[in-house]
Design an enzyme around this catalytic site. Sequence first.
Site, PDB file in Angstrom:
ATOM      1  N   TYR A 187      50.621  77.263  55.721  1.00  0.00           N
ATOM      2  CA  TYR A 187      49.734  76.578  55.028  1.00  0.00           C
ATOM      3  C   TYR A 187      48.228  76.916  55.570  1.00  0.00           C
ATOM      4  O   TYR A 187      48.076  76.545  56.653  1.00  0.00           O
ATOM      5  CB  TYR A 187      49.791  74.942  54.803  1.00  0.00           C
ATOM      6  CG  TYR A 187      51.092  74.712  53.995  1.00  0.00           C
ATOM      7  CD1 TYR A 187      51.793  75.675  53.198  1.00  0.00           C
ATOM      8  CD2 TYR A 187      51.486  73.280  53.837  1.00  0.00           C
ATOM      9  CE1 TYR A 187      52.958  75.229  52.411  1.00  0.00           C
ATOM     10  CE2 TYR A 187      52.365  73.144  53.067  1.00  0.00           C
ATOM     11  CZ  TYR A 187      53.110  73.764  52.409  1.00  0.00           C
ATOM     12  OH  TYR A 187      54.042  73.477  51.330  1.00  0.00           O
TER      13      TYR A 187
HETATM   14  N1  LIG Z   1      58.376  73.284  49.443  1.00  0.00           N
HETATM   15  C1  LIG Z   1      57.408  74.148  48.866  1.00  0.00           C
HETATM   16  O1  LIG Z   1      57.677  75.199  48.247  1.00  0.00           O
HETATM   17  C2  LIG Z   1      56.166  73.455  48.048  1.00  0.00           C
HETATM   18  C3  LIG Z   1      55.341  73.858  47.110  1.00  0.00           C
HETATM   19  C4  LIG Z   1      54.413  73.284  46.851  1.00  0.00           C
HETATM   20  C5  LIG Z   1      54.000  72.251  47.002  1.00  0.00           C
HETATM   21  N2  LIG Z   1      54.623  71.681  48.234  1.00  0.00           N
HETATM   22  C6  LIG Z   1      54.159  70.073  49.113  1.00  0.00           C
HETATM   23  O2  LIG Z   1      54.104  69.413  47.762  1.00  0.00           O
HETATM   24  C7  LIG Z   1      52.605  68.989  47.999  1.00  0.00           C
HETATM   25  C8  LIG Z   1      51.955  68.403  46.767  1.00  0.00           C
HETATM   26  O3  LIG Z   1      52.022  69.803  46.020  1.00  0.00           O
HETATM   27  P1  LIG Z   1      50.778  69.982  44.937  1.00  0.00           P
HETATM   28  O4  LIG Z   1      49.248  69.951  45.687  1.00  0.00           O
HETATM   29  O5  LIG Z   1      51.041  70.980  43.915  1.00  0.00           O
HETATM   30  O6  LIG Z   1      50.795  68.460  44.127  1.00  0.00           O
HETATM   31  P2  LIG Z   1      50.161  67.968  42.660  1.00  0.00           P
HETATM   32  O7  LIG Z   1      49.901  66.592  42.853  1.00  0.00           O
HETATM   33  O8  LIG Z   1      51.141  68.365  41.640  1.00  0.00           O
HETATM   34  O9  LIG Z   1      48.762  68.935  42.515  1.00  0.00           O
HETATM   35  C9  LIG Z   1      47.624  68.473  43.193  1.00  0.00           C
HETATM   36  C10 LIG Z   1      46.491  69.002  42.514  1.00  0.00           C
HETATM   37  O10 LIG Z   1      46.437  68.398  41.199  1.00  0.00           O
HETATM   38  C11 LIG Z   1      45.051  68.022  41.043  1.00  0.00           C
HETATM   39  N3  LIG Z   1      45.076  66.315  41.260  1.00  0.00           N
HETATM   40  C12 LIG Z   1      45.819  65.659  41.999  1.00  0.00           C
HETATM   41  N4  LIG Z   1      45.390  64.271  41.832  1.00  0.00           N
HETATM   42  C13 LIG Z   1      44.572  64.192  40.974  1.00  0.00           C
HETATM   43  C14 LIG Z   1      44.102  63.202  40.264  1.00  0.00           C
HETATM   44  N5  LIG Z   1      44.213  61.936  40.442  1.00  0.00           N
HETATM   45  N6  LIG Z   1      43.250  63.433  39.157  1.00  0.00           N
HETATM   46  C15 LIG Z   1      42.659  64.701  38.897  1.00  0.00           C
HETATM   47  N7  LIG Z   1      43.326  65.772  39.391  1.00  0.00           N
HETATM   48  C16 LIG Z   1      44.299  65.471  40.550  1.00  0.00           C
HETATM   49  C17 LIG Z   1      44.339  68.546  42.257  1.00  0.00           C
HETATM   50  O11 LIG Z   1      43.658  69.604  41.906  1.00  0.00           O
HETATM   51  P3  LIG Z   1      42.382  70.223  41.264  1.00  0.00           P
HETATM   52  O12 LIG Z   1      41.392  68.987  41.453  1.00  0.00           O
HETATM   53  O13 LIG Z   1      42.066  71.410  41.895  1.00  0.00           O
HETATM   54  O14 LIG Z   1      42.756  70.219  39.808  1.00  0.00           O
HETATM   55  C18 LIG Z   1      45.329  68.585  43.234  1.00  0.00           C
HETATM   56  O15 LIG Z   1      45.093  69.572  44.431  1.00  0.00           O
HETATM   57  C19 LIG Z   1      51.974  70.180  48.871  1.00  0.00           C
HETATM   58  O16 LIG Z   1      50.760  69.748  49.540  1.00  0.00           O
HETATM   59  C20 LIG Z   1      53.009  70.543  49.785  1.00  0.00           C
HETATM   60  O17 LIG Z   1      53.176  69.728  50.870  1.00  0.00           O
HETATM   61  C21 LIG Z   1      55.747  72.190  48.605  1.00  0.00           C
END
Ligand SMILES: NC(=O)c1ccc[n+]([C@@H]2O[C@H](COP(=O)([O-])OP(=O)(O)OC[C@H]3O[C@@H](n4cnc5c(N)ncnc54)[C@H](OP(=O)(O)O)[C@@H]3O)[C@@H](O)[C@H]2O)c1
Length: 336
Positions: free
Chosen positions: A68
């Site tokens: 990351y």
């Molecule tokens: N193991 C794996 O292969 C893998 C893969 C992916 C993720 N992960 C883990 O899972 C964690 C979460 O994944 P993710 O970042 O994809 O989670 P997510 O919650 O699905 O998406 C997060 C994104 O959604 C938007 N967001 C989140 N809360 C919001 C709200 N209340 N209002 C408006 N927009 C909002 C933001 O982006 P914008 O504001 O830019 O729209 C934020 O960066 C990662 O940090 C990582 O630790 C693991």
Amino acid sequence: MSDSGDTDLGFVRFGDTGLQSSELQFGTWRFGKETEAGNLEIGEKRAKELLDAYADAGGRYVDTADIYGGGDSEVWIGDWLSDRDRERYTVASKIFWQTREGDPNSRGTNRKNVRDRIDGILDRLGTDYVDVLYIHRWDDQTPTRELMRTLTGLVEDGKVHYLGASTLRPDAWKVAQANQLARDEGLEPFSVLQPRYNLVDREIEGDYLEFARSEGLAVCPWSPLAQGFLTGKYDREDGLTGESRASESTRWEQNYLTDENFDLHDELDAVAGEVGASPAQVALAWLCHRDGVTAPIVGARTVDQLEENLAAAAIDLSEDQVQRLTEAKEGPYAGL
Ligand SMILES: NC(=O)c1ccc[n+]([C@@H]2O[C@H](COP(=O)([O-])OP(=O)(O)OC[C@H]3O[C@@H](n4cnc5c(N)ncnc54)[C@H](OP(=O)(O)O)[C@@H]3O)[C@@H](O)[C@H]2O)c1
């Protein structure tokens, strides 16, 4: 700084282990990550503000990976942790993806790479151990016995406490085989799975979740808001209507902006209206209510988003609301 024992976010049992996890974990994939247009999603200052906000809300579980931000995520977490009581936090990291061009041994879970990579992780985090080490993906090139013996060695050396597999549904049988081998040979088994799971990505329903339940594995879903789709800022006709890094990228949107997903979102909006919460909060609460789910990994680009998301832990959905949301999009086994 608040490392006190008084917390708002609660704890849940981490599968069949003796560990307790925060009911919402905090994910740091976007620390140091660039958008397709080359802009930083989350820089160091914002990263530390997000970690502060998570800790202030009582959060104690931080998820990262050695790739990351090209290592920046671990460095920033390590720097932040150095001012805190390390023992109060559970830190998970991951290994797998290739780190050195032209060097095939720097990819996967061969013994040489795993032993090398764990030392880099501990160095960047400035800590003697990680609580959870995930294999980020399954490596078909490394024999299962080599993998489990190597990972067990890290546990015996005190560098790692628990083992996890961040894996997609087709790999579940490989984890089952690995845990059987571990049991037969007195090795350390996997204790936790980290799959993608949210209201629109439902591929782990059925055998994967059943397997996790039968093995007593913790399940910590990633991308719980479908990378932002489930937050109400996308419109069926107009596309993106709110602020997002996605305004600089179109690639990922193609996956989520479908009529089927917007139909689901209509039901999400309806339930959000009933309970007086945002769509994001209800989408997270739905995951927390799912049988077999331990703790979603919450992501956020801003402190406001994070605070909104963490408040989801307090939202109680009725059985009827959970069922309506579940049935608003068919899982892989619907109708069988
Ligand atoms: N193991 C794996 O292969 C893998 C893969 C992916 C993720 N992960 C883990 O899972 C964690 C979460 O994944 P993710 O970042 O994809 O989670 P997510 O919650 O699905 O998406 C997060 C994104 O959604 C938007 N967001 C989140 N809360 C919001 C709200 N209340 N209002 C408006 N927009 C909002 C933001 O982006 P914008 O504001 O830019 O729209 C934020 O960066 C990662 O940090 C990582 O630790 C693991």
